[in-house]
Design a protein around this motif. Structure first.
Motif, PDB file in Angstrom:
ATOM      1  N   PHE A 128       0.816  -1.212   0.000  1.00  0.00           N
ATOM      2  CA  PHE A 128       0.000   0.000   0.000  1.00  0.00           C
ATOM      3  C   PHE A 128       0.857   1.274   0.000  1.00  0.00           C
ATOM      4  N   GLY A 129       2.132   1.114  -0.351  1.00  0.00           N
ATOM      5  CA  GLY A 129       2.987   2.283  -0.532  1.00  0.00           C
ATOM      6  C   GLY A 129       3.362   3.002   0.739  1.00  0.00           C
ATOM      7  N   GLU A 130       3.362   2.298   1.863  1.00  0.00           N
ATOM      8  CA  GLU A 130       3.723   2.908   3.152  1.00  0.00           C
ATOM      9  C   GLU A 130       5.229   2.807   3.383  1.00  0.00           C
ATOM     10  N   ASP A 131       5.743   3.744   4.143  1.00  0.00           N
ATOM     11  CA  ASP A 131       7.143   3.693   4.550  1.00  0.00           C
ATOM     12  C   ASP A 131       7.322   2.638   5.631  1.00  0.00           C
ATOM     13  N   GLU A 132       8.475   1.987   5.650  1.00  0.00           N
ATOM     14  CA  GLU A 132       8.742   0.949   6.648  1.00  0.00           C
ATOM     15  C   GLU A 132       8.743   1.500   8.069  1.00  0.00           C
ATOM     16  N   GLU A 133       8.873   2.794   8.204  1.00  0.00           N
ATOM     17  CA  GLU A 133       8.867   3.424   9.527  1.00  0.00           C
ATOM     18  C   GLU A 133       7.457   3.818   9.956  1.00  0.00           C
ATOM     19  N   SER A 134       6.454   3.276   9.300  1.00  0.00           N
ATOM     20  CA  SER A 134       5.058   3.582   9.623  1.00  0.00           C
ATOM     21  C   SER A 134       4.775   3.300  11.097  1.00  0.00           C
ATOM     22  N   GLU A 135       3.853   4.065  11.659  1.00  0.00           N
ATOM     23  CA  GLU A 135       3.512   3.923  13.078  1.00  0.00           C
ATOM     24  C   GLU A 135       2.587   2.730  13.338  1.00  0.00           C
ATOM     25  N   PHE A 136       2.176   2.033  12.300  1.00  0.00           N
ATOM     26  CA  PHE A 136       1.289   0.880  12.459  1.00  0.00           C
ATOM     27  C   PHE A 136       1.967  -0.205  13.298  1.00  0.00           C
ATOM     28  N   LEU A 188      -5.437  -2.750   7.513  1.00  0.00           N
ATOM     29  CA  LEU A 188      -6.554  -2.052   6.898  1.00  0.00           C
ATOM     30  C   LEU A 188      -7.438  -1.388   7.948  1.00  0.00           C
ATOM     31  N   ALA A 189      -7.635  -2.077   9.078  1.00  0.00           N
ATOM     32  CA  ALA A 189      -8.453  -1.509  10.147  1.00  0.00           C
ATOM     33  C   ALA A 189      -7.840  -0.228  10.706  1.00  0.00           C
ATOM     34  N   SER A 190      -6.502  -0.155  10.692  1.00  0.00           N
ATOM     35  CA  SER A 190      -5.826   1.036  11.222  1.00  0.00           C
ATOM     36  C   SER A 190      -5.901   2.223  10.263  1.00  0.00           C
ATOM     37  N   LYS A 191      -6.235   1.951   8.992  1.00  0.00           N
ATOM     38  CA  LYS A 191      -6.245   3.006   7.975  1.00  0.00           C
ATOM     39  C   LYS A 191      -7.643   3.376   7.502  1.00  0.00           C
ATOM     40  N   ILE A 192      -8.604   2.558   7.827  1.00  0.00           N
ATOM     41  CA  ILE A 192      -9.945   2.730   7.273  1.00  0.00           C
ATOM     42  C   ILE A 192     -10.670   3.919   7.911  1.00  0.00           C
ATOM     43  N   GLY A 193     -11.496   4.586   7.120  1.00  0.00           N
ATOM     44  CA  GLY A 193     -12.245   5.742   7.609  1.00  0.00           C
ATOM     45  C   GLY A 193     -13.704   5.403   7.864  1.00  0.00           C
TER      46      GLY A 193
END
Length: 269
Positions: free
Chosen positions: A161-169, A194-199
């Protein structure tokens, strides 16, 4: 198109490196399996790798025999592959109809194989055909591999999903599902991401899609699907506020009403 020996060796090396990276081996059983695989890469031994689905059988086989064909046991072209391949990975060997014909053909053409099988495979007299037999235990029997494997799947999700490896997830280890070994584990990691990003709008769309698929003409439809809202709310409140008193105050509910809700949905909590 003819490939040069250098290109073939390079491709094999890349495939081997990828397999080695994908094969997570933190537990003793998998460390031993990986050690055996590395020793067997240069030896012409027929090998049987067995275990449950999602335990790493295919990855281990690819590590031992990079850049070789992999054919399913019930593939119509199985014997053509045997006749034309000095080395072969045979997936789901239990699906082969006639063991005598299969093993006789292997011997006739001198084809070296790695066979992949379920943990319950019974080859009878043909078991001795395999000089080496490796059994990969399910994830529930090697907990040391769960978190490293989950972290690998987390990196997959971030890259996908194009996130940086340093993402806070951050993964919630208590919600990791290993019932289906790596398959269910990967799914649970992706769902957490997905649950952490969903609106809110996306949540509503998902709930609408789910209810639409399961909606019927039964009675009390509204009440039957109310748990989709109330259960997550109670779970989140319990995790956040720790006490029913605080939850009832924040939710604006009487404590008795909250207790009734908790008791009503206890099978989901």
């Amino acid at each position: 198109m003819v490939r040069s020996n250098s290109l073939v060796k390079k491709a094999a090396g890349v495939a081997q490196d990828v397999a080695a990276i994908n094969f997570i081996a933190s537990s003793k059983p998998l460390k031993e399996a990986l050690k055996s695989a590395n020793l067997l890469k240069t030896l012409k031994f027929n090998t049987l790798i067995s275990g449950e689905h999602g335990t790493g059988r295919h990855t281990l086989a690819s590590l031992m025999m990079p850049d070789v064909p992999c054919v399913h046991g019930d593939d119509a072209e199985l014997y053509t592959f045997i006749e034309n391949s000095p080395q072969l990975i045979v997936d789901d060997i239990g699906k082969i109809d006639l063991y005598p014909k299969f093993f006789q053909t292997l011997k006739k053409h001198g084809t070296q194989i790695i066979a992949i099988a379920d943990e319950t495979i019974n080859l009878g007299e043909y078991t001795s055909f395999f000089s080496v037999r490796i059994t990969l235990p399910p994830l529930k029997e090697r907990p040391e591999d769960i978190i490293p494997l989950a972290e690998k799947f987390k990196m997959e999700a971030l890259h996908l999903f194009g996130e940086d490896e340093e993402s806070e997830f951050e993964l919630d280890h208590e919600k990791l599902d290993i019932s289906g070994n790596a398959y269910s584990l990967r799914k649970s990691v992706f769902l957490q991401y997905l649950a952490s990003k969903i609106g809110k709008d996306e949540i509503l769309d998902l709930m609408e899609a789910y209810i639409t698929c399961h909606l019927d003409e039964g009675e009390e439809i509204y009440r039957r699907y109310l748990y989709l809202y109330e259960v997550p709310l109670i779970k989140a409140g319990t995790k956040r506020f720790k006490s029913q008193l605080k939850m009832s105050q924040v939710f604006g509910l009487n404590r008795n009403t909250l207790r009734k809700k908790i008791n009503e949905w206890k099978e989901y909590l």
